[in-house]
Design a protein around this motif. Structure first.
Motif, PDB file in Angstrom:
ATOM      1  N   THR A 145     -22.501  20.106 -39.943  1.00 48.80           N
ATOM      2  CA  THR A 145     -22.867  18.965 -39.327  1.00 48.80           C
ATOM      3  C   THR A 145     -23.333  17.717 -40.536  1.00 48.80           C
ATOM      4  N   GLU A 147     -25.216  15.560 -39.429  1.00 44.50           N
ATOM      5  CA  GLU A 147     -26.472  15.132 -38.639  1.00 44.50           C
ATOM      6  C   GLU A 147     -26.431  13.630 -38.498  1.00 44.50           C
ATOM      7  N   THR A 165     -33.380  16.951 -36.305  1.00 45.10           N
ATOM      8  CA  THR A 165     -32.712  18.096 -37.133  1.00 45.10           C
ATOM      9  C   THR A 165     -33.620  19.190 -37.101  1.00 45.10           C
ATOM     10  N   GLU A 167     -34.049  22.405 -39.158  1.00 51.98           N
ATOM     11  CA  GLU A 167     -33.217  23.311 -40.088  1.00 51.98           C
ATOM     12  C   GLU A 167     -33.893  24.815 -40.303  1.00 51.98           C
ATOM     13  N   ASN A 198     -22.007  20.267 -32.752  1.00 55.95           N
ATOM     14  CA  ASN A 198     -23.169  21.145 -33.874  1.00 55.95           C
ATOM     15  C   ASN A 198     -22.648  22.592 -33.687  1.00 55.95           C
ATOM     16  N   GLU A 227     -29.535  20.491 -33.704  1.00 57.08           N
ATOM     17  CA  GLU A 227     -29.735  19.224 -33.435  1.00 57.08           C
ATOM     18  C   GLU A 227     -30.147  18.612 -31.792  1.00 57.08           C
TER      19      GLU A 227
END
Length: 302
Positions: A145, A147, A165, A167, A198, A227
Motif C-alpha cells: 500500500t 498509504e 495506518t 502498522e 489494501n 488502513e
C-alpha cells in the motif's frame, strides 16, 4: 479464491509455484546441511532472528515458525563456491594454531542458502516481507500500500476526514495474522470501515467483521499495515481501541494519522491528538505536486 490471486504471481515470474489445494507441498527457506560451514554470517543478517547455529550438528538451521520468507539471507549475502569439506578442514587446522579462517561478513562461502518454492499459505509471508515482490491484489511492492503518501492524487482522505495506518511488526519483531485479526475484528465491531485497496483487507473473510482468513492466521510477516478512515470526532475512540487491543498481542504497533490541512497549513487533528496525550510530529506532507486523477473542465475551454 485468494489462492488463485497469489498463484497468478507465478505466471508473472515471481518464482513461486502452487499446486491445487489438495496437492499443496509446504516448502521453506533452507540451508544445505551438506554445504553449510557454520560461519554464522547468515545469523547476523536475518531480521527476525530465525537462523541459529545448531551446536549439536554445527550447522546453521532456520526456525521455520519465525522465518518470514523475506529472502534477506539469500539476497543480502554474496556467494562463493568453495568446497565445504576444504573449508571445514582448513578451519580445523587453523584452530590448532589458535588462528581463525572465516569468510568476509557479507559472504556465504559455500553457497549453502537454498530458497525453496513456496505454496499456500506460506506464500503470504513473502508477499508481506520481501520488498521486491509486488502484492497481486494492489500491484504495490513491500507492504502492498502507498498509504496516504499519494493522497494528492488518490484522494483517499478528504476534507474533514482522518486516515489511520496501523502498522504491525517491525524488523526484529514480526507479526502474526492472528494478532492482526484480533485488532481488526475489534475495529470492525465498532463500525470502522477498512480501506478496500489494501492487501490485509483482501485477506479478510468479510471486511464488515474484520476477521482474517482462518488458513493464514498462524502465518508471520515482517510487517503489515491496516488502513481505516473516519471522522475527526472518532479519532479518540480509535486510539483507545488500538491501545487496548495492543495489550493482548505480542508485537509492536505503530500508528500513523493523516488529514487534510486548511489553507493556512493547520488542522484540528493536532489539538485532538494533544488532548489524547499523543505526541504530534509532521512526519510527511503532500504538497499537491502529483498528477490530478480528476480534472474539472475549464469553463469555455470546450
Amino acid at each position: 479464491m485468494l489462492e488463485h490471486v497469489f498463484s497468478e504471481m507465478v505466471i508473472a515470474g515471481a518464482g513461486w509455484t502452487q499446486e491445487p489445494p489438495h496437492r499443496y507441498i509446504l516448502v521453506y527457506m533452507k540451508i544445505s546441511l551438506d554445504r553449510c560451514v557454520a560461519c554464522g554470517n547468515c545469523v547476523a543478517i536475518c531480521p527476525v532472528g530465525a537462523i541459529d547455529i545448531d551446536p549439536v550438528i554445527n550447522r546453521a538451521t532456520v526456525d521455520q515458525d519465525r522465518c518470514v520468507e523475506c529472502f534477506a539471507c539469500y539476497r543480502g549475502l554474496s556467494t562463493e563456491h568453495l568446497n565445504p569439506t576444504l573449508v571445514r578442514s582448513m578451519r580445523k587446522v587453523f584452530s590448532w594454531f589458535r588462528l581463525r579462517f572465516d569468510p568476509e561478513p557479507d559472504v556465504c562461502p559455500t553457497d549453502a542458502i537454498e530458497p525453496q518454492d513456496l505454496a499456500w499459505p506460506r506464500i503470504v509471508r513473502r508477499a508481506f516481507s520481501d520488498p521486491l515482490v509486488p502484492h497481486e491484489s494492489t500491484g504495490i511492492h513491500g507492504r502492498g500500500t502507498e498509504e496516504v503518501k499519494t493522497n494528492d492524487v488518490t484522494h483517499r482522505v478528504g476534507e474533514g476526514e482522518v486516515g489511520f495506518t496501523i502498522e504491525f511488526g517491525r524488523p526484529s519483531v514480526s507479526a502474526s495474522f492472528r494478532d492482526i485479526s484480533g485488532v481488526t475484528e475489534t475495529l470492525a465491531a465498532a463500525g470502522i470501515a477498512f480501506e478496500a485497496n489494501n492487501p490485509v483487507t483482501h485477506l479478510m473473510d468479510d471486511p464488515s467483521t474484520g476477521k482474517i482468513r482462518e488458513d493464514i492466521l498462524d502465518e508471520r510477516v515482517l510487517s503489515a499495515i491496516v488502513e481505516v478512515k473516519t471522522t475527526m470526532e472518532r479519532v479518540p475512540e480509535i486510539l483507545r481501541i488500538v491501545r487496548e487491543a495492543a495489550e493482548n498481542i505480542e508485537t509492536i504497533i505503530a500508528i500513523g494519522v493523516s488529514t487534510r490541512c486548511d489553507a493556512e497549513g493547520g488542522s484540528a487533528l493536532e489539538s485532538v491528538l494533544h488532548d489524547e496525550g499523543v505526541p504530534f510530529w509532521r512526519g510527511k506532507t503532500n504538497l499537491g505536486l502529483g498528477r490530478a486523477s480528476q480534472v474539472e473542465p475549464v469553463a469555455g475551454s470546450g
